[in-house]
Design an enzyme around this catalytic site. Structure first.
Site, PDB file in Angstrom:
ATOM      1  N   GLY A 124       0.823  -1.215   0.000  1.00 50.00           N
ATOM      2  CA  GLY A 124       0.000   0.000   0.000  1.00 50.00           C
ATOM      3  C   GLY A 124       0.851   1.257   0.000  1.00 50.00           C
ATOM      4  N   HIS A 137       4.438   2.340  -8.149  1.00 44.29           N
ATOM      5  CA  HIS A 137       3.510   1.189  -8.143  1.00 44.29           C
ATOM      6  C   HIS A 137       2.588   1.233  -9.367  1.00 44.29           C
ATOM      7  CE1 HIS A 137       3.941   1.434  -3.554  1.00 44.29           C
ATOM      8  NE2 HIS A 137       4.335   0.208  -3.837  1.00 44.29           N
TER       9      HIS A 137
END
Ligand code: PAF
Length: 280
Positions: A31, A37
């Site tokens: 996360g 990402h």
């Protein structure tokens, strides 16, 4: 995007998708998502029918409890970012779901796990391997995507796949940097404005060092970089290593190797940062 928090329904969903001939691209994360990402996810989405992302802050890969506690958790914002890259399935389990009982598996990665992060973060790579193997078993991806910023992690996962004969293809992806050169990392959001202003020096020093590859030996390059990092008071240097790009062992002579990189880890305030750059 569908969010699934437990293993069984996710496995069933993926089995049905595979049954209908869909390929699965997987990006495991902890996360606090950033553009780095999202690049992995865009590539995974482009190369597969279905994009599965996991968000799980894996406690057993943190050798420092304070680091685990301070690790940024931004699930609501992460979900919005995942929508923006058309993620199909988010797997967001809690610790009990992933570890109903403690997982005591011990992996042996030889000398790859004894240097750099392996030396400075005891147990870290075993924790990464345990969770990645579990995630691969749950998601059964065709391809899984990992960034080169965590180059040693990538090498460990490639070795894990080989040792365990897993049927996933690992896709390495280049480090994504901010405009000023700082490697994107979830940890960057914990830097103070002053620390954030100095952090790009990490990449600058690595680049300057790499530019001297034709005139310095591997050891001289390390010494040059060490001196430059130690000159900056805010940096508390852990290691600099000029290493080959397969087993990540220190290099004595350039003619001994086909590919080399320079690696660094340092503490900036309360934040531990790592980076690496290709030499050749
Ligand atoms: O790189 C990370 O974010 C983590 O180490 C990973 C691969 C998701 C395992 O927890």
């Amino acid at each position: 995007m569908q969010t699934i928090k437990t293993i069984l329904p996710l496995k069933q969903k993926i089995a049905a998708l595979k049954q209908s001939g869909k390929s699965i691209g997987f990006v495991p994360t902890m996360g606090a998502l950033h553009q780095g990402h999202l690049e992995l996810m865009r590539q995974a989405k482009a190369e597969n029918d279905i994009l599965v992302v996991s968000i799980f802050v894996n406690p057993i890969q943190f050798n420092n409890p304070a680091d685990l506690e301070k690790y940024p958790r931004t699930l609501d914002q992460d979900k919005q970012l995942l929508q923006s890259v058309n993620c199909d399935l988010l797997f967001a389990p809690d610790v009990k779901e992933m570890y109903p009982t403690p997982d005591k598996t011990v992996y042996h990665f030889g000398k790859l796990a004894t240097v750099m992060e392996g030396a400075f973060r005891p147990g870290h790579f075993n924790g990464v391997a345990v969770v990645v193997k579990k995630l691969f078993e749950i998601v059964s991806p065709d391809k899984a995507y990992f960034g080169e910023k965590d180059f040693q992690q990538l090498a460990i996962i490639q070795l894990l796949v080989k040792q365990q004969k897993l049927s996933v293809t690992i896709i390495p992806c280049p480090t994504i940097r901010e405009a000023d050169g700082l490697a994107m990392s979830s940890r960057n959001m914990r830097l103070t404005p002053e620390e954030r202003a100095i952090a790009p020096e990490i990449h600058k020093i690595l680049q300057k060092t790499v530019s001297l590859r034709n005139v310095l030996s591997p050891n001289e390059m390390e010494q040059y970089a060490k001196k430059a990092f130690n000159k900056i008071q805010a940096f508390d240097l852990e290691y600099v290593s000029v290493a080959d790009d397969t087993e990540l062992q220190p290099i004595e002579h350039w003619n001994d190797v086909r590919g080399a990189r320079i690696f660094v880890a340092l503490q900036l305030g309360n934040v531990r940062l790592i980076d690496n750059v290709r030499i050749f």
